[in-house]
Scaffold this motif. Structure first.
Motif, PDB file in Angstrom:
ATOM      1  N   ARG A 222     -25.295  -9.673  -9.171  1.00 35.26           N
ATOM      2  CA  ARG A 222     -23.920  -9.895  -8.730  1.00 35.26           C
ATOM      3  C   ARG A 222     -23.595  -9.014  -7.515  1.00 35.26           C
ATOM      4  NH1 ARG A 222     -18.722 -11.243 -11.211  1.00 35.26           N
ATOM      5  NH2 ARG A 222     -17.237  -9.922 -10.143  1.00 35.26           N
ATOM      6  N   GLU A 223     -24.031  -7.755  -7.581  1.00 34.82           N
ATOM      7  CA  GLU A 223     -23.813  -6.859  -6.443  1.00 34.82           C
ATOM      8  C   GLU A 223     -24.582  -7.345  -5.220  1.00 34.82           C
ATOM      9  OE1 GLU A 223     -21.680  -4.213  -6.324  1.00 34.82           O
ATOM     10  OE2 GLU A 223     -21.117  -5.230  -8.165  1.00 34.82           O
TER      11      GLU A 223
ATOM     12  N   LEU B 299     -19.766   5.948 -12.428  1.00 32.39           N
ATOM     13  CA  LEU B 299     -20.948   5.080 -12.551  1.00 32.39           C
ATOM     14  C   LEU B 299     -22.041   5.779 -13.350  1.00 32.39           C
ATOM     15  CD1 LEU B 299     -21.667   3.464  -9.065  1.00 32.39           C
ATOM     16  CD2 LEU B 299     -21.140   2.280 -11.185  1.00 32.39           C
TER      17      LEU B 299
ATOM     18  N   LEU C   6     -21.465   5.961 -16.920  1.00 33.82           N
ATOM     19  CA  LEU C   6     -21.610   4.642 -17.542  1.00 33.82           C
ATOM     20  C   LEU C   6     -23.069   4.169 -17.480  1.00 33.82           C
ATOM     21  CD1 LEU C   6     -18.327   3.138 -16.088  1.00 33.82           C
ATOM     22  CD2 LEU C   6     -18.780   3.547 -18.514  1.00 33.82           C
TER      23      LEU C   6
ATOM     24  N   THR D 109     -25.225   4.018 -15.134  1.00 33.98           N
ATOM     25  CA  THR D 109     -25.600   3.153 -14.003  1.00 33.98           C
ATOM     26  C   THR D 109     -25.979   4.029 -12.826  1.00 33.98           C
ATOM     27  OG1 THR D 109     -24.039   1.505 -14.796  1.00 33.98           O
ATOM     28  CG2 THR D 109     -24.782   1.274 -12.525  1.00 33.98           C
TER      29      THR D 109
ATOM     30  N   TYR E  65     -27.207   0.532  -8.072  1.00 36.94           N
ATOM     31  CA  TYR E  65     -26.018  -0.313  -8.126  1.00 36.94           C
ATOM     32  C   TYR E  65     -25.367  -0.468  -6.758  1.00 36.94           C
ATOM     33  CZ  TYR E  65     -21.531  -2.089  -9.868  1.00 36.94           C
ATOM     34  OH  TYR E  65     -20.407  -2.856 -10.090  1.00 36.94           O
TER      35      TYR E  65
ATOM     36  N   ASP F  97     -30.344   7.492 -20.061  1.00 38.40           N
ATOM     37  CA  ASP F  97     -29.419   6.398 -20.402  1.00 38.40           C
ATOM     38  C   ASP F  97     -28.943   6.528 -21.843  1.00 38.40           C
ATOM     39  OD1 ASP F  97     -29.545   5.400 -17.928  1.00 38.40           O
ATOM     40  OD2 ASP F  97     -30.749   3.622 -18.411  1.00 38.40           O
TER      41      ASP F  97
ATOM     42  N   LEU G 269     -26.464   9.405 -22.037  1.00 38.40           N
ATOM     43  CA  LEU G 269     -25.137   9.098 -21.501  1.00 38.40           C
ATOM     44  C   LEU G 269     -24.412   8.034 -22.317  1.00 38.40           C
ATOM     45  CD1 LEU G 269     -25.960   9.194 -17.683  1.00 38.40           C
ATOM     46  CD2 LEU G 269     -24.445  10.741 -18.919  1.00 38.40           C
TER      47      LEU G 269
ATOM     48  N   PHE H 296     -21.675   9.139 -24.582  1.00 32.80           N
ATOM     49  CA  PHE H 296     -20.454   9.729 -24.025  1.00 32.80           C
ATOM     50  C   PHE H 296     -19.506   8.667 -23.476  1.00 32.80           C
ATOM     51  CE2 PHE H 296     -23.509  13.106 -23.828  1.00 32.80           C
ATOM     52  CZ  PHE H 296     -22.782  14.268 -24.023  1.00 32.80           C
TER      53      PHE H 296
ATOM     54  N   PHE I 104     -13.106   1.172 -10.842  1.00 32.09           N
ATOM     55  CA  PHE I 104     -13.806   0.542  -9.708  1.00 32.09           C
ATOM     56  C   PHE I 104     -12.864  -0.475  -9.060  1.00 32.09           C
ATOM     57  CE2 PHE I 104     -17.244   1.493 -12.868  1.00 32.09           C
ATOM     58  CZ  PHE I 104     -17.632   2.670 -12.244  1.00 32.09           C
TER      59      PHE I 104
ATOM     60  N   PHE J 126     -17.495  -2.433 -18.449  1.00 28.49           N
ATOM     61  CA  PHE J 126     -18.587  -2.173 -17.500  1.00 28.49           C
ATOM     62  C   PHE J 126     -19.913  -1.910 -18.213  1.00 28.49           C
ATOM     63  CE2 PHE J 126     -21.167   0.105 -14.485  1.00 28.49           C
ATOM     64  CZ  PHE J 126     -20.867  -0.491 -13.283  1.00 28.49           C
ATOM     65  N   ARG J 127     -19.862  -1.039 -19.207  1.00 26.92           N
ATOM     66  CA  ARG J 127     -21.096  -0.664 -19.905  1.00 26.92           C
ATOM     67  C   ARG J 127     -21.634  -1.816 -20.752  1.00 26.92           C
ATOM     68  NH1 ARG J 127     -22.963   4.659 -21.330  1.00 26.92           N
ATOM     69  NH2 ARG J 127     -20.994   5.732 -21.205  1.00 26.92           N
TER      70      ARG J 127
ATOM     71  N   ARG K  57     -23.891  -4.612 -18.610  1.00 30.55           N
ATOM     72  CA  ARG K  57     -25.178  -4.287 -17.986  1.00 30.55           C
ATOM     73  C   ARG K  57     -25.872  -3.176 -18.771  1.00 30.55           C
ATOM     74  NH1 ARG K  57     -20.838  -3.613 -14.982  1.00 30.55           N
ATOM     75  NH2 ARG K  57     -21.266  -5.157 -13.404  1.00 30.55           N
TER      76      ARG K  57
END
Lengths: 264, 248
Positions: free
Chosen positions: A47-48, A137, A140, A142, A147, B71, B74, B77, B87, B98-99, B102
């Motif tokens: 998508r990005e 990011l 999350l 990422t 990204y 990953d 994180l 958290f 964003f 978001f998480r 993906r």
């Protein structure tokens, strides 16, 4: 002040500047390698990537087209008036073609992409950094290089050669319109001369330059954005620095690539 | 659950953390207070690995933070950033989910959207907000969206960085109540950094005061008013006179 001290201070300042510039070049090189390594390793963000294709490629078409058409037209006028000094007005189609495809098409498209895309990428990523979106990011899970950077660099690598190809064609068309409408050239003969004169190497070099310039433009936008300082001033500096560096690197790369493709 | 021992961090000559020790038990809500520039955010970012400490150890569940699968680390958290850090280019629901869109926690888009709308409802926002862009929201709504994003993947540990900064007192109270409710119902371990004493009393089980790069005082929130610590007393009563210099 002691002249010896003044000289030493001046040399020290020069040395610091050189060390700073070398360190920055090193960081840019590492950033570039990192971007390419993330490009070939999952996860991927289609998508990005699609957004980057749209922003870098499709939305740059108007500015690329306008730049090319006016340059092609002006080039035809210049060659005609300059050629008249030694009775060489007839070479307008050939010189417009070779000038646009070998040199002006890729360089002007590269510079327009530096102005439009590099600045936009740098400002966007720098703002993301200042507002902690990059930290968000990471939290999350990422990776910002995957990204934000990899999709933009890949999109530029693919779309800028296409933009250069389009720019070459539109530039030649600009020259054609001026030559046929204003300078009395025969339309069919103009096109035939253009096609006959261009070689495959001219076109491939043009597209290869586009790919290199696209990577430079996107990488510099991403690098300066990720390296930005704090606040509005940091975003401004990142944007200015990205465009300056991209433009200079594009011109330097053009010189090197021209030497590689056309050295006799 | 989280244990920081002798953590040091300097930026050039500015020694921000000078041997910070802190323990946050599982399921408790720890609030770190302290003046501006005392390193509260730096401590939080050190735990997450956003900043590498110069010295000391940070353990999460007995394992060194930042070692092993990053990953997976994180994914435990959630974090509410001071400015929301939403964003800009994504609609609200994609920010929240978001998480879930993906990575290792990815789910189908419809399912992720449903979770996002449910989390938005949990923080008091209507489903119509889901398709707006962050720029179309007020500051309070952005904080709530940030909170929804922090809890979307049901993390074990949630960090709140200045959750009420920039909000009016009523909205600040709403956010404080939401944080307390969510932390209690999820059973999560929470770490909040703030200067807002109303937030401290609403959110905290335990309080730690960071000053001069070390934890000056720590204890249950009920003991805060009778701590006998001159630094803490000066801070919670907002006095200009005391061991903490007013001009720093």
């Amino acid at each position: 002040m002691n002249p010896m001290n003044s000289t030493m201070n001046a040399l020290a300042a020069l040395g610091r500047s050189v060390m700073y510039a070398l360190a920055r070049m090193g960081r840019m090189a590492i950033f570039g390698f990192s971007a390419f390594s993330h490009m070939v390793r999952p996860p991927y963000y289609p998508r990005e990537f699609a957004n980057a294709l749209l922003n870098i490629g499709w939305l740059s078409l108007p500015v690329v087209g306008l730049t090319a058409v006016f340059t092609g037209g002006a080039l035809a006028l210049q060659i005609y008036s300059g050629g008249a000094r030694f009775n060489a007005e007839a070479v307008v189609p050939q010189i417009v073609a070779i000038g646009m495809v070998r040199e002006l098409g890729p360089v002007l498209v590269g510079l327009m992409i530096a102005a439009r895309v590099t600045s936009s990428i740098a400002a966007e990523i720098a703002t993301m950094k200042v507002t902690e979106q990059i930290d968000a990011l990471v939290t999350l899970s990422t990776h910002p290089m995957k990204y934000l950077v990899a999709p933009r660099v890949l999109a530029a690598l693919i779309t800028v050669p296409v933009l250069v190809g389009v720019g070459d064609i539109i530039g030649i068309a600009g020259g054609y319109v001026v030559a046929v409408q204003n300078l009395g050239f025969n339309a069919a003969a103009y096109l035939q001369n253009t096609v006959d004169f261009l070689e495959i190497n001219d076109v491939t070099s043009s597209l290869a330059k586009g790919a290199v310039f696209g990577v430079i433009a996107a990488l510099m936008g991403c690098y300066y954005g990720m390296d930005s300082g704090r606040g509005a001033q940091g975003v401004g500096r990142a944007t200015k620095g990205s465009v300056e560096t991209a433009a200079i690197l594009i011109l330097a790369a053009n010189f090197v690539l021209t030497g590689v493709f056309f050295s006799i | 659950m989280i244990r920081m021992t002798g953590v040091k961090k300097a930026f050039g000559d500015n020694r921000v953390l000078q041997g910070m020790d802190l323990h946050i038990p599982r399921g408790s809500s720890m609030v770190i207070i302290g003046g501006s520039g005392t390193g509260k955010s730096v401590a939080l970012k050190c735990i997450l690995g956003l900043i590498q400490p110069d010295a000391g150890t940070i353990m999460v569940d007995g394992k060194p933070a930042g070692k092993g699968d990053r990953d997976a680390f994180l994914a435990r958290f959630g974090m509410l950033f001071q400015g929301g850090a939403l964003f800009d280019s994504l609609p609200v629901w994609q920010n929240v989910a978001f998480r879930l869109l993906r990575g290792s926690l990815a789910r189908p888009q419809d399912e992720a959207r449903e979770v996002a709308i449910e989390k938005l409802r949990r923080v008091g926002l209507k489903p119509e907000v889901a398709d707006l862009l962050p720029a179309e929201l007020s500051g309070g709504m952005q904080k709530r969206v940030g909170l929804a994003r922090a809890i979307a993947a049901e993390p074990e540990i949630i960090f709140f960085d200045e959750p009420t900064t920039g909000l009016d007192p009523i909205m600040a109270g709403v956010i404080n109540d939401l944080i307390r409710e969510i932390v209690t119902e999820m059973g999560a371990t929470a770490m909040t950094i703030t200067h807002d004493m109303t937030s401290v009393r609403a959110i905290a089980d335990n309080v730690a005061m960071l000053h001069d790069g070390v934890i000056q005082w720590t204890g249950p929130v009920a003991d805060m008013d009778n701590s006998g610590d001159p630094y803490l007393d000066q801070f919670i009563h907002g006095r200009a006179e005391g061991p903490i210099e007013a001009v720093r």
